[in-house]
Design a protein around this motif. Structure first.
Motif, PDB file in Angstrom:
ATOM      1  N   LYS A  28      23.279  18.692  45.867  1.00 41.51           N
ATOM      2  CA  LYS A  28      22.351  19.179  46.886  1.00 41.51           C
ATOM      3  C   LYS A  28      21.001  19.507  46.278  1.00 41.51           C
ATOM      4  N   GLY A  29      20.774  19.058  45.050  1.00 38.69           N
ATOM      5  CA  GLY A  29      19.555  19.415  44.346  1.00 38.69           C
ATOM      6  C   GLY A  29      18.517  18.319  44.361  1.00 38.69           C
ATOM      7  N   THR A  30      17.559  18.462  43.493  1.00 37.33           N
ATOM      8  CA  THR A  30      16.492  17.485  43.312  1.00 37.33           C
ATOM      9  C   THR A  30      16.556  16.956  41.886  1.00 37.33           C
ATOM     10  N   PRO A  31      15.864  15.869  41.597  1.00 39.57           N
ATOM     11  CA  PRO A  31      15.953  15.291  40.251  1.00 39.57           C
ATOM     12  C   PRO A  31      15.509  16.256  39.161  1.00 39.57           C
ATOM     13  N   LEU A  32      16.260  16.286  38.074  1.00 39.69           N
ATOM     14  CA  LEU A  32      15.862  17.070  36.914  1.00 39.69           C
ATOM     15  C   LEU A  32      14.806  16.301  36.133  1.00 39.69           C
ATOM     16  N   LYS A  33      13.914  17.013  35.503  1.00 43.14           N
ATOM     17  CA  LYS A  33      12.904  16.342  34.687  1.00 43.14           C
ATOM     18  C   LYS A  33      13.529  15.665  33.479  1.00 43.14           C
ATOM     19  N   HIS A  34      14.518  16.324  32.900  1.00 43.04           N
ATOM     20  CA  HIS A  34      15.128  15.774  31.690  1.00 43.04           C
ATOM     21  C   HIS A  34      16.659  15.856  31.763  1.00 43.04           C
ATOM     22  N   PRO A  35      17.296  15.022  32.585  1.00 42.33           N
ATOM     23  CA  PRO A  35      18.763  14.998  32.586  1.00 42.33           C
ATOM     24  C   PRO A  35      19.273  14.433  31.267  1.00 42.33           C
ATOM     25  N   HIS A  36      20.451  14.853  30.881  1.00 39.99           N
ATOM     26  CA  HIS A  36      21.036  14.401  29.618  1.00 39.99           C
ATOM     27  C   HIS A  36      21.988  13.233  29.890  1.00 39.99           C
ATOM     28  N   VAL A  37      21.671  12.086  29.329  1.00 40.59           N
ATOM     29  CA  VAL A  37      22.488  10.889  29.526  1.00 40.59           C
ATOM     30  C   VAL A  37      22.923  10.359  28.169  1.00 40.59           C
ATOM     31  N   TYR A  38      24.220  10.098  28.050  1.00 41.45           N
ATOM     32  CA  TYR A  38      24.798   9.667  26.781  1.00 41.45           C
ATOM     33  C   TYR A  38      25.566   8.364  26.987  1.00 41.45           C
ATOM     34  N   LEU A  39      25.442   7.480  26.012  1.00 38.23           N
ATOM     35  CA  LEU A  39      26.121   6.186  26.060  1.00 38.23           C
ATOM     36  C   LEU A  39      26.861   5.967  24.749  1.00 38.23           C
ATOM     37  N   GLY A  40      28.142   5.621  24.850  1.00 40.60           N
ATOM     38  CA  GLY A  40      28.919   5.419  23.631  1.00 40.60           C
ATOM     39  C   GLY A  40      30.155   4.588  23.875  1.00 40.60           C
ATOM     40  N   CYS A  41      31.048   4.602  22.900  1.00 37.82           N
ATOM     41  CA  CYS A  41      32.272   3.805  22.944  1.00 37.82           C
ATOM     42  C   CYS A  41      33.471   4.708  22.672  1.00 37.82           C
ATOM     43  N   SER A  42      34.651   4.084  22.647  1.00 34.44           N
ATOM     44  CA  SER A  42      35.882   4.846  22.465  1.00 34.44           C
ATOM     45  C   SER A  42      36.331   4.906  21.015  1.00 34.44           C
ATOM     46  N   LYS A  43      35.591   4.238  20.124  1.00 36.43           N
ATOM     47  CA  LYS A  43      35.927   4.292  18.704  1.00 36.43           C
ATOM     48  C   LYS A  43      34.677   3.950  17.899  1.00 36.43           C
ATOM     49  N   TRP A  44      34.732   4.219  16.595  1.00 40.81           N
ATOM     50  CA  TRP A  44      33.568   4.006  15.731  1.00 40.81           C
ATOM     51  C   TRP A  44      33.163   2.536  15.647  1.00 40.81           C
ATOM     52  N   GLY A  45      34.124   1.662  15.839  1.00 37.29           N
ATOM     53  CA  GLY A  45      33.789   0.246  15.737  1.00 37.29           C
ATOM     54  C   GLY A  45      34.977  -0.590  15.334  1.00 37.29           C
ATOM     55  N   ARG A  46      34.763  -1.880  15.341  1.00 39.55           N
ATOM     56  CA  ARG A  46      35.766  -2.850  14.921  1.00 39.55           C
ATOM     57  C   ARG A  46      35.159  -3.752  13.858  1.00 39.55           C
ATOM     58  N   LYS A  47      36.029  -4.465  13.169  1.00 38.52           N
ATOM     59  CA  LYS A  47      35.536  -5.367  12.126  1.00 38.52           C
ATOM     60  C   LYS A  47      34.618  -6.435  12.705  1.00 38.52           C
ATOM     61  N   GLU A  48      34.821  -6.781  13.999  1.00 39.27           N
ATOM     62  CA  GLU A  48      33.958  -7.776  14.632  1.00 39.27           C
ATOM     63  C   GLU A  48      32.517  -7.300  14.757  1.00 39.27           C
ATOM     64  N   TRP A  49      32.308  -5.986  14.667  1.00 39.41           N
ATOM     65  CA  TRP A  49      30.940  -5.463  14.766  1.00 39.41           C
ATOM     66  C   TRP A  49      30.161  -5.662  13.462  1.00 39.41           C
ATOM     67  N   VAL A  50      30.888  -5.888  12.370  1.00 39.63           N
ATOM     68  CA  VAL A  50      30.227  -6.126  11.088  1.00 39.63           C
ATOM     69  C   VAL A  50      29.579  -7.505  11.139  1.00 39.63           C
ATOM     70  N   GLY A  51      28.297  -7.532  10.844  1.00 41.24           N
ATOM     71  CA  GLY A  51      27.547  -8.759  10.977  1.00 41.24           C
ATOM     72  C   GLY A  51      26.941  -8.933  12.353  1.00 41.24           C
ATOM     73  N   LYS A  52      27.349  -8.071  13.292  1.00 40.58           N
ATOM     74  CA  LYS A  52      26.819  -8.097  14.658  1.00 40.58           C
ATOM     75  C   LYS A  52      25.816  -6.958  14.834  1.00 40.58           C
ATOM     76  N   ILE A  53      26.287  -5.712  14.643  1.00 42.15           N
ATOM     77  CA  ILE A  53      25.363  -4.570  14.656  1.00 42.15           C
ATOM     78  C   ILE A  53      25.470  -3.760  13.360  1.00 42.15           C
ATOM     79  N   TYR A  54      26.562  -3.952  12.620  1.00 38.31           N
ATOM     80  CA  TYR A  54      26.708  -3.308  11.328  1.00 38.31           C
ATOM     81  C   TYR A  54      26.374  -4.326  10.241  1.00 38.31           C
ATOM     82  N   PRO A  55      25.683  -3.905   9.189  1.00 38.45           N
ATOM     83  CA  PRO A  55      25.346  -4.845   8.109  1.00 38.45           C
ATOM     84  C   PRO A  55      26.597  -5.466   7.494  1.00 38.45           C
ATOM     85  N   LYS A  56      26.502  -6.702   7.061  1.00 42.83           N
ATOM     86  CA  LYS A  56      27.614  -7.359   6.390  1.00 42.83           C
ATOM     87  C   LYS A  56      28.029  -6.546   5.175  1.00 42.83           C
ATOM     88  N   GLY A  57      29.319  -6.446   4.978  1.00 39.09           N
ATOM     89  CA  GLY A  57      29.834  -5.679   3.852  1.00 39.09           C
ATOM     90  C   GLY A  57      30.110  -4.220   4.178  1.00 39.09           C
TER      91      GLY A  57
END
Length: 332
Positions: free
Chosen positions: A62-91
């Motif tokens: 029933k309110g109005t927009p906040l100037k600075h709402p807190h929005v967070y985006l993430g995943c359910s785990k730290w990562g997978r081996k497939e992420w290496v070379g994709k967003i994590y450096p090789k090695g």
């Protein structure tokens, strides 16, 4: 910890026993990963449209927009081996996944705490990795409480769990309690008493999975009205095979969305488009805080990148976006 002990005091300490972890972690994890999964050939036949706003939401927003709402985006785990070379450096070693993860996301659904109760000494080491970052850990209540106790005689486990995660300090986000599919409304008195016992200065969210919580309209109303009264949030799980869990009830002005993708299938992106319109509506009516978690394993970075872009385009909200090491990884 005195406050926690007092708030949990009604739960008898006798018979609490040790947390039951041995032999159950792997099977439990696989069941969670498979929840709501369907044959990919069926995806184009599913109606993924989000339900209309429940009546409860209109009393909450029933309110109005906040100037600075807190929005967070993430995943359910730290990562997978497939992420290496994709967003994590090789090695990159798995031991270094947490540090790499925090370059790309500002929250994590911490499932590790579901399988083991960690002491403050371990939690402090995780917290140290986030030093200087606007990052939130969202720990999952241990399965010794949520799945193997009926929420009775949980004094020892609950207190140990809370004492440990408080070491996250300012990096502690919402804590979520996920009940298994066998936990039906027949045990709702246990659930409501347990929720009432929890510390009021910590934010909790609840996820229910037994279909009876949604199919019986009276029970559904009672559940979300009770959460509203207790200031407990409701987890919304968007997964292909269990559309009832995408219930859209928001008993508080904070959201916790578990979005289960399907390997960067085209429907993953049209579903997200629908979500952005709904989030925009909530933001316009006073949404204070939102946690959006991607469950898609290998393709989580691609899906998360699309979410980040759409949050900026539709909602005017900027969150960290996964940075790919090569353009070929971007599928949209």
């Amino acid at each position: 910890m005195k406050k926690i002990l007092q708030l949990c005091a009604f739960i008898p300490p006798t018979g609490a026993g040790k947390p039951q972890y041995a032999g159950k972690r792997q099977n439990s994890y696989l069941r969670n990963m498979d929840f709501g999964r369907v044959d990919p050939a069926q995806l184009d036949e599913i109606d993924f449209k989000l339900p209309a706003e429940p009546a409860l939401n209109k009393t909450v927003f029933k309110g109005t927009p906040l100037k600075h709402p807190h929005v967070y985006l993430g995943c359910s785990k730290w990562g997978r081996k497939e992420w290496v070379g994709k967003i994590y450096p090789k090695g990159t070693r798995e031991a270094d996944f947490p540090d790499q993860y925090m370059h790309h996301f500002n929250t994590i659904e911490l499932n590790a705490t579901h399988y083991k109760i960690y002491g403050a000494d371990v939690i402090e080491k995780w917290d140290a990795r986030a030093k200087g970052k606007h990052f939130k850990f969202c720990p999952k209540v241990p399965q010794s409480i949520s799945h193997y106790s009926n929420l009775i005689d949980t004094y020892v486990q609950t207190t140990a769990f809370l004492e440990g995660i408080l070491a996250f300090q300012d990096h502690l986000g919402p804590i979520f309690l996920q009940l298994g599919e066998r936990f039906s409304p027949n045990r709702r008195d246990n659930l409501y008493k347990y929720l009432e016992s929890l510390p009021h200065d910590l934010q909790f969210f609840l996820e229910v999975r037994n279909p009876e919580w949604f199919s019986d309209l009276a029970i559904r109303k009672e559940l979300f009205d009770t959460l509203h009264k207790l200031n407990v949030g409701a987890v919304i799980t968007d997964t292909a095979g269990r559309r009832d869990c995408c219930h859209m009830h928001m008993p508080i002005t904070k959201g916790f969305i578990r979005y289960v993708g399907n390997g960067a299938h085209p429907t993953d992106y049209t579903r997200i488009d629908d979500w952005m319109n709904r989030i925009h509506y909530w933001l316009q009516h006073g949404l204070k805080e939102l946690y959006f978690f991607i469950h898609d394993t290998a393709f989580s970075p691609e899906v998360a990148g699309y979410v980040a872009d759409k949050l900026k385009e539709v909602c005017g909200i900027e969150v960290p976006r996964p940075q790919f090491l090569s353009r070929q990884s971007t599928l949209f």
